[in-house]
Design a protein around this motif. Sequence first.
Motif, mmCIF file in Angstrom:
data_model
loop_
_atom_site.group_PDB
_atom_site.id
_atom_site.type_symbol
_atom_site.label_atom_id
_atom_site.label_comp_id
_atom_site.label_asym_id
_atom_site.label_seq_id
_atom_site.Cartn_x
_atom_site.Cartn_y
_atom_site.Cartn_z
ATOM 1 N N UNK A 1 43.545 44.746 46.162
ATOM 2 C CA UNK A 1 43.662 45.876 47.081
ATOM 3 C C UNK A 1 44.453 46.989 46.402
ATOM 4 N N UNK A 2 43.985 48.225 46.575
ATOM 5 C CA UNK A 2 44.702 49.425 46.130
ATOM 6 C C UNK A 2 45.024 50.253 47.351
ATOM 7 N N UNK A 3 46.252 50.732 47.462
ATOM 8 C CA UNK A 3 46.644 51.612 48.550
ATOM 9 C C UNK A 3 47.142 52.924 47.957
ATOM 10 N N UNK A 4 46.468 54.025 48.268
ATOM 11 C CA UNK A 4 46.785 55.320 47.660
ATOM 12 C C UNK A 4 48.037 55.964 48.246
ATOM 13 N N UNK A 5 48.162 55.972 49.560
ATOM 14 C CA UNK A 5 49.258 56.691 50.211
ATOM 15 C C UNK A 5 50.134 55.737 51.011
ATOM 16 N N UNK A 6 51.460 56.025 51.087
ATOM 17 C CA UNK A 6 52.346 55.155 51.856
ATOM 18 C C UNK A 6 51.866 55.027 53.304
ATOM 19 N N UNK A 7 51.999 53.830 53.859
ATOM 20 C CA UNK A 7 51.588 53.567 55.237
ATOM 21 C C UNK A 7 52.544 52.521 55.813
ATOM 22 N N UNK B 1 49.801 51.656 45.076
ATOM 23 C CA UNK B 1 50.199 50.248 44.988
ATOM 24 C C UNK B 1 48.989 49.326 44.923
ATOM 25 N N UNK B 2 49.180 48.195 44.240
ATOM 26 C CA UNK B 2 48.141 47.166 44.166
ATOM 27 C C UNK B 2 48.716 45.821 44.573
ATOM 28 N N UNK B 3 47.826 44.937 45.012
ATOM 29 C CA UNK B 3 48.192 43.550 45.271
ATOM 30 C C UNK B 3 46.987 42.680 44.977
ATOM 31 N N UNK B 4 47.247 41.423 44.632
ATOM 32 C CA UNK B 4 46.188 40.458 44.325
ATOM 33 C C UNK B 4 46.283 39.314 45.323
ATOM 34 N N UNK B 5 45.116 38.820 45.753
ATOM 35 C CA UNK B 5 45.065 37.695 46.687
ATOM 36 C C UNK B 5 44.105 36.634 46.160
ATOM 37 N N UNK C 1 42.021 32.398 30.004
ATOM 38 C CA UNK C 1 40.594 32.661 30.232
ATOM 39 C C UNK C 1 40.426 33.722 31.312
ATOM 40 N N UNK C 2 39.405 34.558 31.116
ATOM 41 C CA UNK C 2 39.109 35.618 32.071
ATOM 42 C C UNK C 2 37.660 35.501 32.520
ATOM 43 N N UNK C 3 37.425 35.668 33.829
ATOM 44 C CA UNK C 3 36.069 35.741 34.353
ATOM 45 C C UNK C 3 35.596 37.184 34.292
ATOM 46 N N UNK C 4 34.447 37.464 34.897
ATOM 47 C CA UNK C 4 33.938 38.842 34.896
ATOM 48 C C UNK C 4 34.844 39.771 35.709
ATOM 49 N N UNK C 5 35.073 40.962 35.194
ATOM 50 C CA UNK C 5 35.871 41.977 35.890
ATOM 51 C C UNK C 5 34.958 42.877 36.699
ATOM 52 N N UNK C 6 35.382 43.171 37.912
ATOM 53 C CA UNK C 6 34.742 44.207 38.718
ATOM 54 C C UNK C 6 35.732 45.355 38.788
ATOM 55 N N UNK C 7 35.205 46.590 38.810
ATOM 56 C CA UNK C 7 36.127 47.706 38.894
ATOM 57 C C UNK C 7 35.564 48.824 39.751
ATOM 58 N N UNK C 8 36.483 49.694 40.155
ATOM 59 C CA UNK C 8 36.118 50.905 40.883
ATOM 60 C C UNK C 8 37.142 51.971 40.516
ATOM 61 N N UNK C 9 36.732 53.215 40.491
ATOM 62 C CA UNK C 9 37.640 54.321 40.264
ATOM 63 C C UNK C 9 38.223 54.746 41.607
ATOM 64 N N UNK C 10 39.547 54.922 41.659
ATOM 65 C CA UNK C 10 40.229 55.277 42.899
ATOM 66 C C UNK C 10 41.112 56.498 42.645
ATOM 67 N N UNK C 11 41.354 57.275 43.709
ATOM 68 C CA UNK C 11 42.232 58.444 43.628
ATOM 69 C C UNK C 11 43.644 58.043 44.002
ATOM 70 N N UNK C 12 44.594 58.482 43.213
ATOM 71 C CA UNK C 12 46.002 58.214 43.517
ATOM 72 C C UNK C 12 46.452 59.106 44.656
#
Length: 134
Positions: free
Chosen positions: A45-51, A58-62, A123-134
């Motif tokens: 998860x990426x969060x652009x603005x404080x909430x 900010x990022x977090x992994x689950x 070891x790494x599996x396949x990466x997925x990505x997306x471009x996000x605005x800060x």
Amino acid sequence: MKSRRTLARALATGACAVGLVAGMRGQAWAGTVRIDAAWDAGHGIFNADPDGSIPGDAIKACDTNSDGWAVEVALDYPPFDAKPDFKVDTRGHTANYCTGWTSRDIPETWTVRMYVTPVKGDSFGPSYYIDVHA
């Protein structure tokens, strides 16, 4: 003859679908963005603005699957060189675990690339990505 037309139609439809998906990869998103990791390992998860208590930029992994794979979430700043500028991961934790939010102060005009990758040791599996605005 009919089977050739059917095959040609199927190939054309497939080519259009691939073009649509490839075109979406270039889109940049703002706000809160979630990407599922490959193999249903979890998500990032990426969060652009404080909430409230959630910081901005900010990022977090689950990790949501008891499969032995952890989840790594990384941000890459321009110029995109596929070398993470910062990352978080769920290594060393059991499934159904999320990291806390990790944030950096990223300039508001920047578009950054968020990667979500299953990881196990080195070891790494396949990466997925997306471009996000800060």
